[in-house]
Design an enzyme around this catalytic site. Sequence first.
Site, PDB file in Angstrom:
ATOM      1  N   ASP A  16       0.936  -1.106   0.116  1.00 41.75           N
ATOM      2  CA  ASP A  16      -0.003   0.093   0.126  1.00 41.75           C
ATOM      3  C   ASP A  16       0.961   1.063  -0.053  1.00 41.75           C
ATOM      4  O   ASP A  16       2.158   1.192   0.249  1.00 41.75           O
ATOM      5  CB  ASP A  16      -0.897  -0.038   1.114  1.00 41.75           C
ATOM      6  CG  ASP A  16      -1.457   1.328   1.390  1.00 41.75           C
ATOM      7  OD1 ASP A  16      -2.342   1.666   0.342  1.00 41.75           O
ATOM      8  OD2 ASP A  16      -1.775   1.691   2.424  1.00 41.75           O
ATOM      9  N   ASP A 177      -1.720  -0.977   6.064  1.00 42.23           N
ATOM     10  CA  ASP A 177      -1.906  -0.319   7.387  1.00 42.23           C
ATOM     11  C   ASP A 177      -3.098  -0.228   8.055  1.00 42.23           C
ATOM     12  O   ASP A 177      -3.545   0.125   8.870  1.00 42.23           O
ATOM     13  CB  ASP A 177      -1.149   1.028   7.412  1.00 42.23           C
ATOM     14  CG  ASP A 177      -2.044   2.030   6.463  1.00 42.23           C
ATOM     15  OD1 ASP A 177      -2.335   3.030   6.826  1.00 42.23           O
ATOM     16  OD2 ASP A 177      -2.591   1.699   5.316  1.00 42.23           O
TER      17      ASP A 177
END
Length: 228
Positions: A16, A177
Amino acid sequence: MRLKERGFGMKTVIFDLDGTLADTSRDLICAANACFSRAGHGDLLDRVADAATAFRGGRAMLTLGYDRLGLGAAEVERDYPYLLEWYGENIDTHTVMYPGAVAAVERLRSGGYAVGICTNKPEGLAETLLTRLGVRSLFASLIGADTLPVKKPDAAPFVAAVEQAGGEVTRSLLVGDTVTDRETSRAAGVPSLLITFGPSGRGVADLAPEGLLDHYDDLDREVARLIG
């Protein structure tokens, strides 16, 4: 016959972007506050307290701010294009890569792993940011929120990122995350490694990922443990 032709693509690590590789929260919050200020409301979001919302995207930030005024979806949709425009012009004012991230990615590449990015940031903005940060060439793939008709947590963008990098999904993992990243890894049937140095801290352990990453110095060990 080459390995890829026999169905043995490279082991692949997909990252990400916002809140995982780079701390983009301050520039994102500034973009949302620019929208609120233009509408005559002043700054509605705090750069520290609202950092976690920043990593959920532009509409999430606008929604949070306007909720505090008792306003709603109409204002969010009105301001979203301006948020993207303002953010694109100020995309790297405060943004930095997390400590050790660049070196960790370079070690993976040297170790024979393919690396790429799957983000819910629009692809053009992601390209611009990575280029300005001087790290675009480190990643063999980049799939953004608008690259495909669907975005994370649908598995398709992750799969596309792996394949674009020359890898194989069954030998891949996602470093992220948020719950979106956790759900994406589940949908794709691959392990997730969630960072603990973002706004949620070790609270991401509640998402039951296959691994937690306390610092990028530990990435090699965790990747080897999860996919060899």
